[in-house]
Design an enzyme around this catalytic site. Structure first.
Site, PDB file in Angstrom:
ATOM      1  N   HIS A 211       8.285   5.771  -2.710  1.00  7.87           N
ATOM      2  CA  HIS A 211       9.165   4.598  -2.589  1.00  7.87           C
ATOM      3  C   HIS A 211      10.030   4.520  -3.834  1.00  7.87           C
ATOM      4  O   HIS A 211       9.603   4.860  -4.928  1.00  7.87           O
ATOM      5  CB  HIS A 211       8.338   3.310  -2.456  1.00  7.87           C
ATOM      6  CG  HIS A 211       9.120   2.180  -1.903  1.00  7.87           C
ATOM      7  ND1 HIS A 211       9.887   1.365  -2.678  1.00  7.87           N
ATOM      8  CD2 HIS A 211       9.286   1.752  -0.630  1.00  7.87           C
ATOM      9  CE1 HIS A 211      10.476   0.457  -1.920  1.00  7.87           C
ATOM     10  NE2 HIS A 211      10.131   0.655  -0.674  1.00  7.87           N
TER      11      HIS A 211
ATOM     12  N   ASP B 143       6.347   2.615   6.246  1.00  5.47           N
ATOM     13  CA  ASP B 143       6.584   3.434   7.458  1.00  5.47           C
ATOM     14  C   ASP B 143       5.404   4.304   7.834  1.00  5.47           C
ATOM     15  O   ASP B 143       5.402   4.888   8.919  1.00  5.47           O
ATOM     16  CB  ASP B 143       7.819   4.330   7.224  1.00  5.47           C
ATOM     17  CG  ASP B 143       9.071   3.491   7.121  1.00  5.47           C
ATOM     18  OD1 ASP B 143       9.775   3.590   6.097  1.00  5.47           O
ATOM     19  OD2 ASP B 143       9.328   2.693   8.036  1.00  5.47           O
TER      20      ASP B 143
END
Ligand code: SDX
Length: 389
Positions: free
Chosen positions: A271, A328
């Site tokens: 991320h 996700d």
């Protein structure tokens, strides 16, 4: 230098921005919408209430929320001419490409959303967008299947309408499983906003030129489509299915992800901001266990995901780069258990992220921010004379 854009007094709005909407701390794995923790909201609230909070800044009273839901219901019909645009697409078109085009086309039928300079027009533009976006998002699926399009049913809730619009047969009503509705509602809450991520900053940038709300959201849909961003939830499922199809050797894919000569990345990991666990991933992982157990789904893909997670979290390469599962990684597993087709996963991300896009566009317009104009660090030629060779 890359990715670090500082506010240069000489250049207004050079890329960073101030916002009161979402706070996140990448080191501590904290995410709050208007000061409320994502854990509390996911547990105690529901999607339209969280949407109201994110867009208008406060939790609504029961009466105010009811009024908000009724105001959305006023706009759930989509112009029939929009179907002509939809018909122009091949059935094989990716739903995100169709959604971006249809969202932009909404401007043609709702010109008032272009300015939204007064409170009433802004409020109507918000309700219109929430109402119509859900309908056209599901039309992308119906189109891909060659099915007749469904209409929003004003007698049932917003999240129930997603399943109704997606799966209702022409004969008889659609009765959604409450477990599915609860799971979807929670997933939409978890996706509702996330500070200045790629697609949200795109919406702000496009909106800063005073392009309308639909046009700005359409740009956000396109940015979210990318596999490094929202498209990752579809890419995670495709990766897990490939691991399963090739014998379930998760470590082989871990090795690929570490091989600098191999462009393969472990989708659903890493991320830009979270250098610790993505708090949403923790909530979704728990929900995945609960939803699959309650639905009695025994999905080998979930077992592969858990195996992959354990191996990656123990692996020096991933640990040293603070690569953890992100939002996700597990969401696709739930979507699949709910019967959602893989190429619609990113469309669900967009439905969840819509209130965040709207809120950030509204904040930028109400703050009368100047047009976005990031500057650059020039690394090209110095001045040189024109000499014909
Ligand atoms: C979302 O911004 C947001 O808030 C986004 C989002 C939201 O809610 O809006 O949270 C939603 O987009 C989540 C991210 C979904 N994307 C993916 O899961 C795709 C896979 N992840 C990566 O591509 C990557 O981690 C990014 C794009 C998410 C972040 O990229 P960064 O921060 O630019 O990381 P990087 O490229 O600087 O990588 C640092 C190192 C590199 O290795 P070295 O050069 O140091 O040797 O980590 C490696 C990278 O090669 N790396 C990975 C990896 N992610 C980073 N290696 C293998 N697999 C990965 N997934």
């Amino acid at each position: 230098i890359s990715g670090v854009i500082t506010l240069d007094p000489g250049y207004k709005n050079s890329g960073s921005c101030k916002s009161e909407i979402t706070f996140l701390d990448g080191e501590l794995g904290i995410l709050r919408y208007r000061g409320y923790s994502i854990e509390e909201l996911a547990e105690k609230s529901h999607f339209l209430e969280v949407s109201y909070l994110i867009i208008f800044g406060e939790l609504p009273s029961v009466e105010r929320l009811e009024q908000f839901e009724n105001d959305i219901r006023k706009f759930t019909l989509v112009s029939e001419e929009m179907k002509i645009i939809l018909d122009g697409f091949p059935r094989t078109a990716h739903p995100m490409g169709v959604l971006s085009a249809l969202t932009s086309a909404l401007t043609a039928f709702n010109p008032k959303s272009v300015d939204a300079d007064n409170e009433k027009d802004m409020y109507d533009a918000v309700c219109k967008t929430i109402a119509k976006f859900l309908v056209i998002a599901t039309w992308t699926y119906r189109k891909s299947m060659g099915y007749p399009l469904n209409y929003y049913d004003n007698t049932i809730g917003y999240v129930e309408n997603f399943m109704n619009l997606m799966f209702k047969l022409p004969t008889g009503p659609y009765t959604a499983n409450p477990i599915i509705i609860d799971a979807l509602d929670k997933l939409f809450i978890l996706h509702a906003d996330h500070e200045q991520n790629c697609s949200t900053s795109t919406v702000r940038m496009v909106g800063s030129s005073h392009a309308g709300l639909f046009a700005s959201i359409s740009a956000g849909v396109s940015a979210l489509w990318g596999p490094l961003h929202g498209g990752a939830n579809q890419a995670v499922l495709e990766m897990l299915e490939e691991i399963h199809a090739t014998g379930g050797d998760a470590d082989k894919y871990l090795a690929k992800a570490k091989d600098k000569n191999d462009p393969f990345r472990l989708m659903g990991f890493g991320h830009r901001v979270y250098k610790n666990f993505d708090p949403r991933a923790k909530i979704i992982k728990k929900a995945a266990d609960e939803v699959l157990a309650t639905l009695g789904v025994n999905d080998p893909i979930l077992e592969i995901a858990k195996k992959l997670e354990v191996s990656a979290l123990e692996d020096e390469y991933f640990k040293s780069r603070n690569l953890y599962p992100n939002v996700d990684f597990y969401s696709g597993i739930i979507y699949r258990a709910l019967g959602i087709p893989t190429d619609m996963f990113t469309v669900l991300f967009a439905i969840g992220r819509l209130p965040g896009w709207i809120a950030q566009w509204k904040e930028m317009r109400e703050n009368k921010e100047p047009i976005g104009r990031p500057r650059q660090i020039y690394t090209g030629y110095p001045l040189r004379e024109y000499v014909k060779s």
